[in-house]
Design a protein around this motif. Structure first.
Motif, PDB file in Angstrom:
ATOM      1  N   THR A   1       0.962  -1.251  -0.097  1.00  0.00           N
ATOM      2  CA  THR A   1      -0.179  -0.123   0.150  1.00  0.00           C
ATOM      3  C   THR A   1       0.721   1.267  -0.076  1.00  0.00           C
ATOM      4  OG1 THR A   1      -0.291  -0.062   2.314  1.00  0.00           O
ATOM      5  CG2 THR A   1      -2.103  -1.218   1.126  1.00  0.00           C
ATOM      6  N   ASN A   2       1.961   1.301   0.727  1.00  0.00           N
ATOM      7  CA  ASN A   2       2.932   2.458   0.507  1.00  0.00           C
ATOM      8  C   ASN A   2       4.248   2.036   0.419  1.00  0.00           C
ATOM      9  OD1 ASN A   2       4.679   4.315   2.051  1.00  0.00           O
ATOM     10  ND2 ASN A   2       2.715   5.407   2.346  1.00  0.00           N
TER      11      ASN A   2
ATOM     12  N   SER B   1       6.727   3.303   3.269  1.00  0.00           N
ATOM     13  CA  SER B   1       6.625   2.544   4.713  1.00  0.00           C
ATOM     14  C   SER B   1       7.303   1.151   4.549  1.00  0.00           C
ATOM     15  CB  SER B   1       5.519   2.471   5.293  1.00  0.00           C
ATOM     16  OG  SER B   1       4.617   1.809   4.380  1.00  0.00           O
TER      17      SER B   1
ATOM     18  N   LYS C   1       7.510   3.300  -8.264  1.00  0.00           N
ATOM     19  CA  LYS C   1       7.025   2.959  -6.822  1.00  0.00           C
ATOM     20  C   LYS C   1       7.413   1.423  -6.598  1.00  0.00           C
ATOM     21  CE  LYS C   1       4.208   6.702  -5.521  1.00  0.00           C
ATOM     22  NZ  LYS C   1       3.266   7.129  -5.094  1.00  0.00           N
TER      23      LYS C   1
ATOM     24  N   GLU D   1       4.072  -0.592  -5.255  1.00  0.00           N
ATOM     25  CA  GLU D   1       3.072  -0.125  -4.686  1.00  0.00           C
ATOM     26  C   GLU D   1       1.785  -0.407  -5.634  1.00  0.00           C
ATOM     27  OE1 GLU D   1       1.513   4.602  -3.559  1.00  0.00           O
ATOM     28  OE2 GLU D   1       3.567   3.917  -2.427  1.00  0.00           O
TER      29      GLU D   1
END
Length: 130
Positions: A13-14, A17, A38, A53
């Motif tokens: 999702t990120n 992180s 990403k 991502e």
């Protein structure tokens, strides 16, 4: 760098992180990154993972919701499982299964290994072993 014949690619999702968790906390190595996409490629000893991502053009066959990776765990060998366990505990990461010695029957012989399990920020289950 030599590529393994099997390299899991995990949707996250990120990506930032994910990088923080795997690199800064667990000690994975960033092999390369495509920041505009990403996407990151990480290694840990001989284990290799790709992370991307989640986006609308991704290879998503169904709705992705937490915890991702239900039904799978990734066994990752490490040089000093007890030291990594202490790092994880000191980082306040929730332990899914505490460090313990487990015995497995392999080819008719008992094999011992120390292992513990945690979940990453997206819920992927990681089993670290010696």
């Amino acid at each position: 760098m030599e590529f393994n014949t099997l390299i899991p690619e995990l949707s996250v999702t990120n990506i930032e992180s994910t990088k923080q968790f795997y690199i800064s906390t667990l000690g994975f190595k960033l092999e390369y990154e495509r920041a505009n996409e990403k996407f990151i490629f990480l290694s840990y000893n001989k284990s290799q993972f790709m992370f991307e991502e989640i986006h609308s053009e991704g290879w998503n066959v169904d709705v992705l919701e937490y915890p991702l990776g239900r039904g799978v765990n990734f066994s990752i060998a490490c040089m000093d499982v007890e030291q990594l366990y202490e790092v994880v505990k000191n980082s306040n990461i929730k332990i899914y299964r505490e460090l313990k010695e487990t015995r497995y029957l392999c080819d008719g012989k008992q094999k011992k290994q120390k292992e513990f399990l945690i979940q990453d920020p997206d819920g992927y289950l990681l089993r670290f072993t010696d």
